[in-house]
Design a protein around this motif. Structure first.
Motif, mmCIF file in Angstrom:
data_model
loop_
_atom_site.group_PDB
_atom_site.id
_atom_site.type_symbol
_atom_site.label_atom_id
_atom_site.label_comp_id
_atom_site.label_asym_id
_atom_site.label_seq_id
_atom_site.Cartn_x
_atom_site.Cartn_y
_atom_site.Cartn_z
ATOM 1 N N ALA A 28 0.838 -1.200 0.000
ATOM 2 C CA ALA A 28 0.000 0.000 0.000
ATOM 3 C C ALA A 28 0.872 1.249 0.000
ATOM 4 O O ALA A 28 2.009 1.238 0.482
ATOM 5 N N VAL A 29 0.306 2.337 -0.527
ATOM 6 C CA VAL A 29 0.913 3.666 -0.489
ATOM 7 C C VAL A 29 -0.152 4.629 0.013
ATOM 8 O O VAL A 29 -1.305 4.593 -0.450
ATOM 9 N N ALA A 30 0.231 5.485 0.964
ATOM 10 C CA ALA A 30 -0.685 6.488 1.508
ATOM 11 C C ALA A 30 -0.015 7.852 1.457
ATOM 12 O O ALA A 30 1.182 7.976 1.724
ATOM 13 N N ASP A 31 -0.776 8.866 1.094
ATOM 14 C CA ASP A 31 -0.259 10.230 0.943
ATOM 15 C C ASP A 31 -1.067 11.139 1.863
ATOM 16 O O ASP A 31 -2.228 11.453 1.590
ATOM 17 N N GLY A 32 -0.434 11.567 2.967
ATOM 18 C CA GLY A 32 -1.131 12.353 3.975
ATOM 19 C C GLY A 32 -1.391 13.782 3.548
ATOM 20 O O GLY A 32 -0.697 14.354 2.706
ATOM 21 N N MET A 33 -2.419 14.379 4.140
ATOM 22 C CA MET A 33 -2.783 15.768 3.893
ATOM 23 C C MET A 33 -3.149 16.417 5.219
ATOM 24 O O MET A 33 -3.563 15.752 6.160
ATOM 25 N N GLY A 34 -2.923 17.687 5.317
ATOM 26 C CA GLY A 34 -3.210 18.404 6.551
ATOM 27 C C GLY A 34 -2.008 19.173 7.063
ATOM 28 O O GLY A 34 -2.091 19.875 8.072
ATOM 29 N N GLY A 35 -0.897 19.043 6.375
ATOM 30 C CA GLY A 35 0.283 19.818 6.738
ATOM 31 C C GLY A 35 1.156 19.165 7.783
ATOM 32 O O GLY A 35 0.699 18.749 8.837
ATOM 33 N N HIS A 36 2.441 19.073 7.488
ATOM 34 C CA HIS A 36 3.476 18.636 8.414
ATOM 35 C C HIS A 36 3.088 17.363 9.156
ATOM 36 O O HIS A 36 2.718 16.374 8.558
ATOM 37 N N ASN B 248 0.550 16.480 10.800
ATOM 38 C CA ASN B 248 -0.834 16.009 10.698
ATOM 39 C C ASN B 248 -1.000 15.022 9.545
ATOM 40 O O ASN B 248 -1.603 13.958 9.699
ATOM 41 N N GLY B 249 -0.469 15.379 8.377
ATOM 42 C CA GLY B 249 -0.531 14.465 7.245
ATOM 43 C C GLY B 249 0.268 13.210 7.480
ATOM 44 O O GLY B 249 -0.147 12.110 7.105
ATOM 45 N N GLU B 250 1.424 13.372 8.116
ATOM 46 C CA GLU B 250 2.252 12.209 8.442
ATOM 47 C C GLU B 250 1.511 11.269 9.387
ATOM 48 O O GLU B 250 1.576 10.046 9.241
ATOM 49 N N TRP B 251 0.827 11.833 10.363
ATOM 50 C CA TRP B 251 0.090 11.022 11.344
ATOM 51 C C TRP B 251 -1.011 10.227 10.644
ATOM 52 O O TRP B 251 -1.202 9.037 10.897
ATOM 53 N N ALA B 252 -1.731 10.886 9.729
ATOM 54 C CA ALA B 252 -2.847 10.230 9.051
ATOM 55 C C ALA B 252 -2.368 9.079 8.169
ATOM 56 O O ALA B 252 -2.916 7.972 8.220
ATOM 57 N N SER B 253 -1.355 9.318 7.349
ATOM 58 C CA SER B 253 -0.871 8.260 6.454
ATOM 59 C C SER B 253 -0.254 7.120 7.250
ATOM 60 O O SER B 253 -0.428 5.941 6.916
ATOM 61 N N ALA B 254 0.442 7.458 8.332
ATOM 62 C CA ALA B 254 1.048 6.418 9.174
ATOM 63 C C ALA B 254 -0.018 5.564 9.853
ATOM 64 O O ALA B 254 0.155 4.345 10.014
ATOM 65 N N ALA B 255 -1.133 6.179 10.229
ATOM 66 C CA ALA B 255 -2.214 5.428 10.878
ATOM 67 C C ALA B 255 -2.816 4.410 9.917
ATOM 68 O O ALA B 255 -3.134 3.274 10.308
ATOM 69 N N ILE B 256 -2.961 4.786 8.654
ATOM 70 C CA ILE B 256 -3.511 3.859 7.659
ATOM 71 C C ILE B 256 -2.564 2.694 7.432
ATOM 72 O O ILE B 256 -2.962 1.521 7.434
ATOM 73 N N VAL B 257 -1.287 3.007 7.241
ATOM 74 C CA VAL B 257 -0.296 1.961 6.989
ATOM 75 C C VAL B 257 -0.170 1.031 8.189
ATOM 76 O O VAL B 257 -0.025 -0.183 8.039
ATOM 77 N N ALA B 258 -0.254 1.588 9.396
ATOM 78 C CA ALA B 258 -0.183 0.750 10.597
ATOM 79 C C ALA B 258 -1.371 -0.197 10.665
ATOM 80 O O ALA B 258 -1.229 -1.376 11.018
ATOM 81 N N ALA B 259 -2.557 0.299 10.310
ATOM 82 C CA ALA B 259 -3.758 -0.546 10.337
ATOM 83 C C ALA B 259 -3.650 -1.687 9.331
ATOM 84 O O ALA B 259 -4.069 -2.818 9.605
ATOM 85 N N LEU B 260 -3.059 -1.409 8.169
ATOM 86 C CA LEU B 260 -2.906 -2.444 7.156
ATOM 87 C C LEU B 260 -1.773 -3.400 7.499
ATOM 88 O O LEU B 260 -1.882 -4.615 7.297
ATOM 89 N N GLY B 261 -0.687 -2.864 8.027
ATOM 90 C CA GLY B 261 0.487 -3.682 8.293
ATOM 91 C C GLY B 261 0.286 -4.730 9.368
ATOM 92 O O GLY B 261 0.932 -5.785 9.346
ATOM 93 N N LYS B 262 -0.597 -4.469 10.311
ATOM 94 C CA LYS B 262 -0.842 -5.423 11.399
ATOM 95 C C LYS B 262 -2.074 -6.289 11.151
ATOM 96 O O LYS B 262 -2.496 -7.050 12.026
ATOM 97 N N LEU B 263 -2.613 -6.185 9.947
ATOM 98 C CA LEU B 263 -3.843 -6.910 9.640
ATOM 99 C C LEU B 263 -3.581 -8.403 9.468
ATOM 100 O O LEU B 263 -2.693 -8.796 8.710
#
Length: 242
Positions: free
Chosen positions: A22-30, A32-47
């Motif tokens: 998977a690839v995720a591209d965060g939005m929301g600045g600095h 915030n975007g990093e947190w959002a994309s990392a949360a998605i990847v973490a949810a997928l990675g531990k699935l």
């Protein structure tokens, strides 16, 4: 990292053990975007991806929905707006599924032809779909990156998915729009077709993006299939997920 931004809001999942990329591209600045994309990847990675193809596709979609709830809840608690795109690939035996939200893209190179599997969830693409804009006018449109859908922006999100048969020799490319904003589909097809080493192909595409100014960050995942890898990912074939 691109040439302009001071932080990287992209994240990726490289999970051959669970047959998921998977690839995720965060939005929301600095952060915030990093947190959002990392949360998605973490949810997928531990699935715990089920062995059954159909069950696995639904489990991946459910994980994206859970990530949407997590990101939206965090954004609400902080009183900010943040979110992320995501495009994911799952392969089991001779079946594949691409799931996505936003404008990170999933491509398939087959017999030298590049096929864009995903369709951008942008306001410009919606105008094209509704017949309000010609496809050729959408290319390079100044509003082309304004998202119509993203993970974490609203309480609920719709995840699109396409599943089909895989073939030996198939090459999948997942990327953030940092690539497609600077490199054309024809150029992507040329590099994938003429560079069988996937690491080298990824480096060529990344360097091409950087050489053109890279106003955005760029993340690229390339996954190739052959008979050996398809057998190692084998499971009974299920029905197509619509």
């Amino acid at each position: 990292m691109g040439r302009v931004r001071t932080n990287n809001e992209d994240a990726f999942c490289d999970g051959p053990d669970i047959r998921l990329w998977a690839v995720a591209d965060g939005m929301g600045g600095h952060e915030n975007g990093e947190w959002a994309s990392a949360a998605i990847v973490a949810a997928l990675g531990k699935l715990p991806v089920p062995a059954d193809f159909d069950a696995a596709c639904h489990a991946i979609a459910d994980a994206i929905h859970r990530a949407n709830e997590e990101v939206f809840s965090e954004a609400t608690a902080r009183d900010i707006q943040m979110g992320s795109t995501v495009v994911a690939l799952h392969v089991t035996g001779r079946r594949f599924c691409v799931l996505w939200v936003g404008d990170s893209r999933g491509y398939l190179l087959r017999h030298g032809q590049l096929i864009q599997i995903s369709k951008d969830h942008t306001q410009v693409q919606e105008m094209v779909d509704r017949g309000l804009m010609r496809p050729e006018d959408a290319e390079g449109h100044p509003m082309s990156h304004v998202l119509a859908r993203a993970v974490g922006v609203q309480a609920d999100v719709e995840v699109d998915a396409i599943a089909d048969e895989a073939e030996p020799g198939d090459v999948f490319l997942l990327c953030s729009d940092g690539l497609t904003g600077q490199v054309s589909d024809a150029e992507i097809a040329e590099i994938l077709s003429t560079t069988p080493n996937h690491e080298e192909a990824r480096e060529k595409l990344t360097q091409m993006t950087l050489d053109r100014g890279a106003p955005d960050n760029v993340t690229i995942a390339i996954v190739g299939l052959n008979e050996t890898t398809m057998l190692s990912l084998n499971t009974p074939i299920g029905s197509i997920l619509s």
